[in-house]
Design an enzyme around this catalytic site. Sequence first.
Site: not given
Ligand code: 5RP
Length: 222
Positions: A29-30, A81-82, A95-97, A103
Amino acid sequence: MTQDELKAMVGQAALDYVVPGEIVGVGTGSTVNKFIDELALIKDRIAGAVSSSVASTERLQALGIQVFDCNAVGEIAVYIDGADEIDAKGHMVKGGGAALTREKIVAAQARRFVCIADESKLVDVLGRFPLPVEVIPMAANRIARQFAALKAEATLRMRDGAPLVTDNGQHILDVRGLAITDPPGFESEVNQWPGVVTVGVFAHQRAQVCLLGTPTGVRTLR
Ligand code: 5RP
């Protein structure tokens, strides 16, 4: 401060949790991209990384960090992780990404999960962010009906006019309308629905530490 600056702040703060000489678990993620950029500055002090997505693997390798297969290493000291949402107990929606399955696999291999996020991700009850669920494609409609029975709406995640295909070759349902008051119970229940690969509730693999970026600095939740 911008959201990008808050993410950079926690990406840097996460370096304090990296164990010298060991392999680091790296999310997606970002926010994690900011962490990877910081990790590259100390790459000579770590043994390498285990990665949770093709995207993170490519970024790590481009910066000269060796990436190991999960099966080639044992337990790892820390996974960073984010999250899309996190509560005060460290339960998360992720899981937004679309990387939730890998993960969760890497998180399960780590002694400690350190979540990095800007403060907008902290919630009282999980569920406002659409819950990602990775599914076997042939089961998608039936699983959507199972969520409808819970008064939630599941939609297939699309990209460029076609269902998004994950790194594992599967599809993602995004589920709206949930209030997840019992994250461990909900995770256990949905995980056993046939065709569910991974539900994006991380309660059994919750974060032990959360570094939240705020305008006044990094707030640490344990
Ligand atoms: C990816 C994820 C990311 O950790 C989550 O979506 C947060 O992303 P970001 O740091 O871009 O806000 O779970 O599957």
